[in-house]
Scaffold this motif. Structure first.
Motif, mmCIF file in Angstrom:
data_model
loop_
_atom_site.group_PDB
_atom_site.id
_atom_site.type_symbol
_atom_site.label_atom_id
_atom_site.label_comp_id
_atom_site.label_asym_id
_atom_site.label_seq_id
_atom_site.Cartn_x
_atom_site.Cartn_y
_atom_site.Cartn_z
ATOM 1 N N LYS A 186 -0.290 0.839 -3.677
ATOM 2 C CA LYS A 186 -1.847 1.085 -3.954
ATOM 3 C C LYS A 186 -2.419 2.253 -3.356
ATOM 4 O O LYS A 186 -3.526 2.667 -4.008
ATOM 5 N N LEU A 187 -1.820 3.146 -2.430
ATOM 6 C CA LEU A 187 -2.484 4.367 -1.938
ATOM 7 C C LEU A 187 -2.246 5.439 -3.088
ATOM 8 O O LEU A 187 -2.771 6.502 -3.221
ATOM 9 N N PHE A 188 -1.329 5.168 -4.036
ATOM 10 C CA PHE A 188 -0.972 5.988 -4.946
ATOM 11 C C PHE A 188 -1.654 5.817 -6.429
ATOM 12 O O PHE A 188 -1.028 6.062 -7.419
ATOM 13 N N TRP A 194 0.867 -1.338 -0.003
ATOM 14 C CA TRP A 194 -0.137 0.013 -0.103
ATOM 15 C C TRP A 194 0.869 1.222 0.063
ATOM 16 O O TRP A 194 0.674 2.131 -0.738
ATOM 17 N N MET A 195 1.845 1.261 0.751
ATOM 18 C CA MET A 195 2.628 2.416 0.922
ATOM 19 C C MET A 195 3.400 2.898 -0.395
ATOM 20 O O MET A 195 3.665 3.786 -0.762
#
Lengths: 612, 49
Positions: A102-104, A98-99
């Motif tokens: 996927k967060l971006f 995620w870091m």
């Protein structure tokens, strides 16, 4: 207004293009990259959609992604917080993904879009639809109904796992949701995992296995795993599952409840797995029926639209239809996450941008038979086959029909590649392996020598729409092979007492009807009705087969082997043809016989793909 | 910067300000992991992540 819908980054990535409310094109990335359930950004599928619409990305007004990454991350964090300190291992593994990525997703999507033709010049809007909004939109907007109730069920999107809504004209309103971790899809997947199949692809196998078993564990499931309310809402007892915090679907408590560890993949199937499959199937059907009953009562609607992975459970769909709560049911053929690309595009078109729907005639839907993928001209087909070293004869349109019908009547397995590729997991007569449904040996032959898959798995029939009621207990359209119905009593074969007493897989070899190759052990069949309007060539072929044999039913299975995405191009079809015991290939107007081919081109196809 | 703005708008719209300290910790923690290892591979069998 042109809108491109994208689903990606989880599984079954896909692209779909909608122009002024009309579905122009849709395809899954796996068909181009030849990687089953490919989750990468759908470069090939999106480029195909743009080509089909005669434009590049600069001609697209909006791009829509099929779910909302922040909302999913919120669910993830809240789940970890709720379960802490359990789940740290899973947390530690999930966070880097995620870091880093996927967060971006928004900037990732923008970067990926730049690589498409015309991408650097694109200055349109990038939108996001919720996962179940995408499913609901894919269920309602292409349906033939101006007004309908909508039910979506899957594993999980952001928070939602089940949603109930209502669609009217170009409006769609979600009325209720059930949230993670309570999920009918994840419950089914838990049993898929426990019975030794792959989650996200083996659910069909569980459904196919169910008729061999006795539903002995239904009460155990209802007593311990799921609290199923009269209105169909439910809660799962998380103490039996591992998917919130661990790296598997079920835990030791689950194994203790069902008397042993999960079956290992490829280990021999026993009666226990069959009984488990039968039991979870019964529970799923009951949940779907209760949900539908309460939706019918609450909304007063006579039409129902379905989507989400659970809507691919055609056995439950068949029961839902027969229960008569709704006059008509329409199921999105790409009900899984690939269909989210189409749903997102339609949600943007009608909900975000308030565009009107196309005029409805009440009968034909907007999916064009789901033939929304790439087609190859005769010249392209010939060039592709020549490059692959194929030896073929080019015949007239009429001869395509007559020669294929002759081959089928002679008991030969035929690879049939015609027109636009299907969108969704089912082959519907554009990329199909077809055969004579009357042959008692066909199921075994196709499973073991053509598809290289488990021998228990049933095959589905394609039947002329006008003849469906003569052969199956079904009087409605089922163009997407998403309804299961029984073979009519008059076409069944009487079982001897000895045959009746058989158990499990032994049931398989007993001939049960006039069309044994497509009759499952409980006399059911996953019916595809073939319509002249959407696939005239396939309709003509089955009509020609009927003229020869009196039977308007043929076997239709996807043109691939186990673990392989369905073929897309003529070269894919030729490779599959040469790697299996398919005897005839008909691609466009090219006819290929196996005995004419260069034996040096044969290849060991059986182990070419990772098993699904 | 756009990302942080959007994240803030998201927290405000969802009224989930209590997630903010967790996000900061996760951000630091994630930063460490990213700095100390090469690749990030999705570990799971379903789409939970």
């Amino acid at each position: 207004m042109r809108i491109l819908g994208i689903s990606a980054f989880y599984h079954d990535s896909a692209a779909a293009l909608v122009e002024d409310g009309r579905v122009v094109a849709a395809a899954q990335e796996e068909r181009f990259t030849r990687k089953k359930h490919d989750s990468a950004f759908p470069h090939h599928a999106a480029a195909f959609c743009l080509r089909e619409a005669g434009t590049d990305l600069s001609g697209i007004d909006h791009v829509v992604f099929y779910d909302k990454p922040f909302l999913k991350f919120e669910r993830l964090l809240e789940t970890y917080v709720a379960m802490a300190p359990k789940g740290f291992k899973s947390f530690r593994m999930a966070m880097p993904v995620w870091m880093k990525e996927k967060l971006f997703q928004k900037s990732m999507l923008r970067d990926e879009l730049k690589t498409l033709p015309g991408g650097t010049a694109w200055n349109g809007e990038l939108l996001f639809a919720e996962h179940h909004q995408s499913h609901a939109a894919s269920a309602f907007f292409p349906s033939p109904f101006s007004e309908a109730a909508i039910l979506t069920m899957d594993g999980v999107g952001e928070w939602c796992t089940t949603s109930v809504g209502i669609g009217r004209g170009n409006e769609l309103k979600i009325l209720k949701e059930i949230h993670f971790p309570h999920s009918l899809g994840l419950l089914y997947s838990a049993f898929t995992y426990y019975t030794g199949f792959k989650v996200n692809s083996g659910e069909y196998k569980v459904m196919g296995l169910a008729p061999y078993g006795e539903p002995k564990f239904v009460q155990t499931i209802l007593d311990h795993l799921i609290d199923l309310k009269p209105d169909g809402s439910f809660r799962l007892d998380q103490s039996y599952f591992d998917y919130c915090t661990g790296l598997t679907m079920t835990n030791e408590r689950f194994a203790t409840l069902f008397g042993g560890p999960p079956r290992r993949p490829e280990q021999r199937l026993t009666q226990r797995e069959m009984d488990l499959a039968a039991s979870i199937q019964v529970v799923t059907e009951e949940a779907v029926l209760r949900l539908a009953r309460s939706i019918a009562a609450e909304t007063g609607q006579r039409n129902l639209c379905l989507a989400g992975g659970v809507a691919l459970n055609c056995v439950a769909n068949g029961k839902l239809l027969r229960a008569g709560m709704f006059e008509r049911i329409w199921i999105q053929p790409a009900a899984g996450d690939a269909g989210g690309a189409l749903g997102a595009a339609l949600a943007a078109c009608h909900q975000f941008k308030d565009q009107p729907r196309l005029p409805l005639n009440g009968r034909i839907d907007q999916m064009a038979g789901s033939y929304l993928g790439p087609a190859f001209s005769q010249a392209e087909t010939e060039a592709d086959l020549q490059a692959a070293g194929a030896r073929f004869t080019v015949v007239s349109d009429d001869e395509v029909t007559t020669r294929t019908a002759d081959a089928l009547a002679a008991g030969r397995a035929v690879g049939w590649m015609q027109g636009r590729m299907e969108f969704g997991p089912r082959a519907l007569g554009a990329r199909s392996i077809i055969a004579d449904a009357r042959s008692p040996a066909m199921q075994k032959l196709l499973n073991l020598k053509v598809k290289y898959r488990e021998s228990f798995r049933p095959f589905a029939p394609s039947v002329l729409r006008e003849d469906v009621a003569d052969w199956f207990e079904l009087a409605t359209d089922s163009p997407y092979m998403l309804l299961v119905a029984d073979v009519v009593a008059g076409r069944r074969r009487q079982m001897s007492a000895e045959e009746e007493a058989l158990f499990g897989i032994d049931k398989l070899n007993v001939q049960r009807s006039e069309i044994p190759a497509v009759t499952h052990v409980d006399y059911s069949a996953r019916v595809q009705t073939v319509h002249k309007e959407t696939n005239p060539r396939y309709h003509a072929l089955i009509s020609a087969f009927k003229a020869r044999t009196g039977c308007p039913v043929i076997v239709n299975t996807s043109f691939n082997v186990r673990g392989e995405p369905i073929v897309c191009t003529p070269a894919d079809a030729f490779r599959c043809f040469m790697g299996t015991e398919i005897e005839v290939l008909v691609a466009g107007n090219c006819v290929l016989a196996k005995e004419d081919q260069d034996p040096a081109l044969k290849r060991d196809y059986k182990d070419a793909f990772e098993l699904d | 910067m756009d990302f942080l703005k959007e994240l803030w708008r998201f927290l405000r719209a969802r009224k989930k300000f209590w997630l903010l300290p967790i996000l900061v910790v996760v951000g630091l923690f994630g930063g460490l992991i990213v700095l100390t290892q090469g690749t990030a591979i999705a570990p799971f069998i379903y789409t939970l992540f």
